[in-house]
Design a protein around this motif. Sequence first.
Motif, PDB file in Angstrom:
ATOM      1  N   THR A   1       0.729  -1.327  -0.024  1.00 41.38           N
ATOM      2  CA  THR A   1      -0.059  -0.067   0.147  1.00 41.38           C
ATOM      3  C   THR A   1       0.673   1.264   0.040  1.00 41.38           C
ATOM      4  N   ASP A   2       1.981   1.391   0.918  1.00 38.43           N
ATOM      5  CA  ASP A   2       2.630   2.602   1.086  1.00 38.43           C
ATOM      6  C   ASP A   2       3.870   2.853   0.078  1.00 38.43           C
TER       7      ASP A   2
ATOM      8  N   GLY B   1       3.055   1.844  -3.670  1.00 38.72           N
ATOM      9  CA  GLY B   1       1.975   2.755  -4.112  1.00 38.72           C
ATOM     10  C   GLY B   1       2.573   3.909  -4.118  1.00 38.72           C
TER      11      GLY B   1
ATOM     12  N   ASN C   1       4.588   3.419  -7.756  1.00 40.66           N
ATOM     13  CA  ASN C   1       3.240   3.470  -8.670  1.00 40.66           C
ATOM     14  C   ASN C   1       2.933   4.833  -9.094  1.00 40.66           C
ATOM     15  N   ASP C   2       2.649   5.530  -8.064  1.00 41.14           N
ATOM     16  CA  ASP C   2       2.191   7.149  -8.113  1.00 41.14           C
ATOM     17  C   ASP C   2       3.046   7.740  -8.915  1.00 41.14           C
TER      18      ASP C   2
END
Length: 141
Positions: free
Chosen positions: A41-42, A45, A48-49
């Motif tokens: 998630t972190d 993430g 990916n962002d």
Amino acid sequence: MGILSQIGRFVGNLFELIAMAIAGLIYAAIWAVSFVIDLVTDILGWINDKLEALLDDGTTEVNTIQGGALSEFIKQNQAAGKYTEISLNDLNAMRNSVVNVAMDAQGNITDDQMIRSNGGLSSQSQAQFNGQPILKIKIPA
């Protein structure tokens, strides 16, 4: 023996680069959404962002450094008279964090980000580090 000393020197240099920029990272830090930092998630993430920008900058890997290891490194260097500019509050804030350091093929830092939480790494994320202070994530071209 030569390869191990080169790896040790690389890790030391990486820690030094982050230690020099730590105050800026602490002020620009994001807080993990949950109580603990989750790898998927972190950390992934964040990658990916920013993937398009990272690729545009020539990023080939992201090294994720555990904040506790970085904090200990800074404490040791403070005892030796180095890195005295960081406050105790900032040093303690690092303990429950990770620092993502995006690097290109030449070893130049293309981006960085600190992710902090109250509980540190989740147990699943901790397992991915396999007892090491740094997790290397390769970015496919």
